[in-house]
Design an enzyme around this catalytic site. Structure first.
Site, PDB file in Angstrom:
ATOM      1  N   THR A   1      -1.356   8.528   3.441  1.00 28.95           N
ATOM      2  CA  THR A   1      -1.429   7.071   3.430  1.00 28.95           C
ATOM      3  C   THR A   1      -2.002   6.603   4.763  1.00 28.95           C
ATOM      4  O   THR A   1      -2.284   7.405   5.655  1.00 28.95           O
ATOM      5  CB  THR A   1      -0.034   6.428   3.238  1.00 28.95           C
ATOM      6  OG1 THR A   1       0.746   6.649   4.421  1.00 28.95           O
ATOM      7  CG2 THR A   1       0.686   7.004   2.030  1.00 28.95           C
TER       8      THR A   1
ATOM      9  N   SER B   1       0.842  -1.195   0.000  1.00 27.63           N
ATOM     10  CA  SER B   1       0.000   0.000   0.000  1.00 27.63           C
ATOM     11  C   SER B   1       0.875   1.242   0.000  1.00 27.63           C
ATOM     12  O   SER B   1       2.108   1.154  -0.002  1.00 27.63           O
ATOM     13  CB  SER B   1      -0.922   0.011   1.234  1.00 27.63           C
ATOM     14  OG  SER B   1      -0.148   0.042   2.427  1.00 27.63           O
TER      15      SER B   1
ATOM     16  N   TYR C   1      11.391   6.451  15.865  1.00 25.36           N
ATOM     17  CA  TYR C   1      11.213   6.511  14.410  1.00 25.36           C
ATOM     18  C   TYR C   1      12.164   7.529  13.791  1.00 25.36           C
ATOM     19  O   TYR C   1      12.815   7.258  12.774  1.00 25.36           O
ATOM     20  CB  TYR C   1       9.765   6.865  14.085  1.00 25.36           C
ATOM     21  CG  TYR C   1       9.468   6.973  12.608  1.00 25.36           C
ATOM     22  CD1 TYR C   1       9.296   5.832  11.839  1.00 25.36           C
ATOM     23  CD2 TYR C   1       9.354   8.209  11.980  1.00 25.36           C
ATOM     24  CE1 TYR C   1       9.022   5.913  10.476  1.00 25.36           C
ATOM     25  CE2 TYR C   1       9.084   8.306  10.632  1.00 25.36           C
ATOM     26  CZ  TYR C   1       8.924   7.159   9.883  1.00 25.36           C
ATOM     27  OH  TYR C   1       8.671   7.258   8.532  1.00 25.36           O
TER      28      TYR C   1
END
Length: 252
Positions: A184, A15, A149
């Site tokens: 997204t 995706s 992250y």
């Protein structure tokens, strides 16, 4: 680099940016190996592109060498590797478990390192090849609430830059695409939806176009959108001012 006829491996193609990149590469004439965790989505994408699928969860350390071995055995030499697979986590750092930390590091940092290492002999055997890394503005500037992250994306940046120096006398191009906020499902999956009014998310296809352009033109790096160079420049030239502004207005 002319991508027509090239064999391109795209990780995280189920995706988002990975799927959009696979579609753009297909339109440009590349042959595809599509990696992801969702076999249904991969099968649908393969139906649109004619690509081969490779289902694996890179949170499992054993999955990466197994995937590299399968790619080499099934397809031979690789021309393009797009290291895009990644996962996020948002929230206060003390709320992360040790397992959360390991998973972020495994998928976002160790996976592109190990997959690149495993496929590099194949890439170096080609007349012209490329390794692309999809990183994040979080790795260039830091983001409150995304400490791990941001750290691993900074690590990918440093790895890509060092690898570029190491391969400077070879035919292997190393490129980095640095997206900001992208429209997204990433933000939902990280545990906190994106709720800021600015900056507005860009379409995943815009990042995919930057990947394709970087391949064709041999670019070392590209920001999406381009104005993201500004905060990076401010951080480098005026770090105290940047930290003051980021403390007041930053966050995920």
């Amino acid at each position: 680099m002319d991508v027509r006829g090239a064999l391109a491996v795209v990780t995280g193609a189920s995706s988002g940016i990975g799927a959009a990149t696979a579609l753009r590469l297909h339109e440009a004439g590349a042959r595809l190996v599509l990696h992801g965790r969702d076999p249904g989505r991969l099968a649908a994408l393969a139906g649109r592109t004619g690509g081969a699928t490779l289902t694996a969860d890179f949170a499992d350390p054993a999955a990466v060498p197994a995937a590299a071995e399968e790619i080499t055995r099934r397809f031979g030499e690789v021309d393009i590797l797009v290291n895009n697979a990644g996962i996020g986590w948002a929230g206060p750092f003390p709320e992360m478990t040790a397992a959360d930390v390991r998973r972020i590091v495994e998928v976002n940092l160790l996976t592109p390192m190990e997959l690149t290492r495993a496929l590099l002999p194949s890439l170096r055997a080609r007349p012209r090849s490329s390794v692309m890394f999809v990183t994040s503005i979080a790795g260039r500037t830091g983001v409150a609430g995304e400490a791990v992250y941001s750290g691993v994306k900074a690590g990918v940046d440093a790895f890509a830059e060092s690898l570029r120096f190491e391969l400077a006398d070879t035919a292997v191009h190393v490129g980095v695409v640095v997206p900001g906020v992208v429209d997204t499902a990433f933000f939902t999956r990280r545990g906190r939806p994106y709720q800021r009014s600015s900056p507005r998310p860009v379409p995943a296809d815009r990042v995919a176009l930057a990947v394709l352009r970087s391949l064709r033109e041999g670019r070392a790096e590209a920001y999406v959108p381009g104005w993201l160079r500004l905060p990076v420049a401010v951080r480098g030239l005026m770090p105290s001012l940047y930290r003051t502004l980021a403390t007041r207005f930053g966050g995920s």
